[in-house]
Structure formats: C-alpha cells, structure tokens
Design a protein around this motif. Structure first.
Motif, PDB file in Angstrom:
ATOM      1  N   LEU A   1      -2.362 -22.623  -9.354  1.00 21.75           N
ATOM      2  CA  LEU A   1      -2.359 -23.928 -10.028  1.00 21.75           C
ATOM      3  C   LEU A   1      -1.218 -24.098 -11.020  1.00 21.75           C
ATOM      4  N   MET A   2      -0.424 -23.063 -11.223  1.00 25.98           N
ATOM      5  CA  MET A   2       0.599 -23.136 -12.260  1.00 25.98           C
ATOM      6  C   MET A   2       1.786 -24.014 -11.866  1.00 25.98           C
ATOM      7  N   GLN A   3       2.108 -24.097 -10.583  1.00 27.62           N
ATOM      8  CA  GLN A   3       3.208 -24.958 -10.170  1.00 27.62           C
ATOM      9  C   GLN A   3       2.789 -26.431 -10.239  1.00 27.62           C
TER      10      GLN A   3
ATOM     11  N   LEU B   1      -1.628 -32.643 -20.580  1.00 29.42           N
ATOM     12  CA  LEU B   1      -2.314 -31.386 -20.870  1.00 29.42           C
ATOM     13  C   LEU B   1      -1.370 -30.214 -20.649  1.00 29.42           C
ATOM     14  N   ASP B   2      -1.372 -29.259 -21.580  1.00 32.37           N
ATOM     15  CA  ASP B   2      -0.605 -28.034 -21.338  1.00 32.37           C
ATOM     16  C   ASP B   2      -1.346 -27.207 -20.280  1.00 32.37           C
ATOM     17  N   SER B   3      -0.706 -26.172 -19.783  1.00 27.68           N
ATOM     18  CA  SER B   3      -1.247 -25.421 -18.648  1.00 27.68           C
ATOM     19  C   SER B   3      -2.619 -24.828 -18.945  1.00 27.68           C
ATOM     20  N   GLU B   4      -2.775 -24.228 -20.124  1.00 26.15           N
ATOM     21  CA  GLU B   4      -4.049 -23.583 -20.449  1.00 26.15           C
ATOM     22  C   GLU B   4      -5.184 -24.602 -20.558  1.00 26.15           C
ATOM     23  N   THR B   5      -4.907 -25.733 -21.178  1.00 28.70           N
ATOM     24  CA  THR B   5      -5.932 -26.766 -21.320  1.00 28.70           C
ATOM     25  C   THR B   5      -6.284 -27.352 -19.963  1.00 28.70           C
ATOM     26  N   PHE B   6      -5.278 -27.511 -19.106  1.00 29.27           N
ATOM     27  CA  PHE B   6      -5.537 -28.000 -17.749  1.00 29.27           C
ATOM     28  C   PHE B   6      -6.434 -27.037 -16.987  1.00 29.27           C
ATOM     29  N   LEU B   7      -6.144 -25.732 -17.063  1.00 30.59           N
ATOM     30  CA  LEU B   7      -6.954 -24.751 -16.356  1.00 30.59           C
ATOM     31  C   LEU B   7      -8.401 -24.760 -16.850  1.00 30.59           C
TER      32      LEU B   7
END
Length: 205
Positions: free
Chosen positions: A155-157, A110-116
């Motif tokens: 959560l980005m790291q 998952l890319d970062s935005e989809t993960f969030l």
C-alpha cells in the motif's frame, strides 16, 4: 453457565487451592471465563467471540519472524465472505461507520501511517458489519498483525493506495445495495491485488 465453586473444584480435581486459582486466572486471561464477585459470584463460561479469536490469532502470529505473506493469504481466504455477510446483515450504524471510514481512507492529505491506520479500521468495520463474532475476531487479529509489520509494501506506493481507495468504493456500493455476491467478488479482487503487490515488492528486495 457457571463452573463449580473454588472449594468444589479443589475437591473434584484433588489439586491445591493455589493451582485451582492459577488455572482460573489463566482461563480468565484467555477470555474463556469471567469472574464475578459477590453473593452470586463465581466463574462463568464465556461464549467464544471476537476477543477470544483475536487472542488466538495473536498467539499464532506473535514474533517478528512471522511472515507477512501467510497472513495476507489467510485474510484473502476469509475476507470476501466477511464482505458478503456485511452486505447481507449490515445495519444503519454499520453503514454510517463504513461511510465515514471510506471518506477518511480516500483523503489525499493523510500521511502514510495515518492512511494505513484508517485502512485497517475500514477493514475491521467491514468485518464487524457482518455480525459474526468469530469471523470478526479472525479479521481483527489478522488486520492488526498485518498493520504491526513495518509499513506495508502493498500500500505504500501511490498507485496501490489509489487502487485500494477505488476498491473500497466498489465494495461499499455492493454493501449499500445489499449485494452479497458483488461484495464477495469485489473484496476477493481487492485482497488478492494487495497480496500480489506485497509478493512483488518482496521479490524485488
């Protein structure tokens, strides 16, 4: 329960038809009443539930100047108890939804935005599993407000993301086992770690 008719409200309040209609429209927009048409129509009081609480939170946190830390601190105060309720009251459908979202959050591709997005969906599903509409409404409003901020420094790291996935696994085990105390304790650690990570990231800026 039903409110008096429009004509009766005009007589009782001494206000004009336009004022009464506008007041009813505002109450409907706020989710406090619902309007029905037809012979049995009229204005009916709604029991405050998830939608009303979401709107209340939105009113409180609206605007770009609203800071992230107070939102996270409020969620930290509420969400462990939501996890306890989820463990005690979840049904088969709740558990299936949470299991699916737990797998999705753990997807390394998952890319970062989809993960969030998936992370927020998991937290909202967890709150709904407790079957308390007022608490769910607070959690939906808080979670969406946190997500609406540009990114999430907590959560980005990659290490923070991995810690969140691990925390979800532990909370899920408690929910599967209907272990309310365990769910509370593990969620408490999870949300506190998230708040601490955001505070550290903001201090470094």
């Amino acid at each position: 329960s039903g409110l008096p008719t429009e004509r009766e409200l005009i007589v009782q309040t001494g206000m004009g038809r336009t004022t009464v209609r506008e007041a009813l429209r505002i109450l409907e927009v706020q989710g406090l009443i619902r309007m029905r048409t037809g012979r049995a129509g009229g204005a009916f009081v709604r029991r405050p539930g998830e939608e009303v609480m979401v709107e209340a939170v939105n009113l409180l946190v609206r605007g770009p100047e609203s800071r992230l830390i107070p939102l996270l601190e409020t969620r930290e105060a509420i969400e462990p108890y939501c996890a306890r309720l989820a463990a005690l009251h979840r049904d088969a459908d709740d558990l299936a939804t949470l299991e699916e979202l737990t797998v999705r959050v753990a997807d390394d591709f998952l890319d970062s935005e989809t993960f969030l997005d998936a992370h927020v969906d998991w937290h909202i599903a967890m709150a709904r599993a407790g079957h308390n509409e007022l608490l769910t409404g607070l959690m939906v409003g808080l979670s969406r407000a946190v997500r609406a901020r540009a990114g999430d420094p907590g959560l980005m790291q990659a290490s923070h993301r991995e810690a969140a996935v691990k925390a979800h696994d532990g909370i899920m085990q408690a929910i599967r086992d209907k272990d309310g105390k365990g769910a509370f304790r593990r969620m408490e650690r999870h949300v506190h770690a998230h708040t601490s990570a955001v505070q550290a990231a903001e201090s470094a800026d």
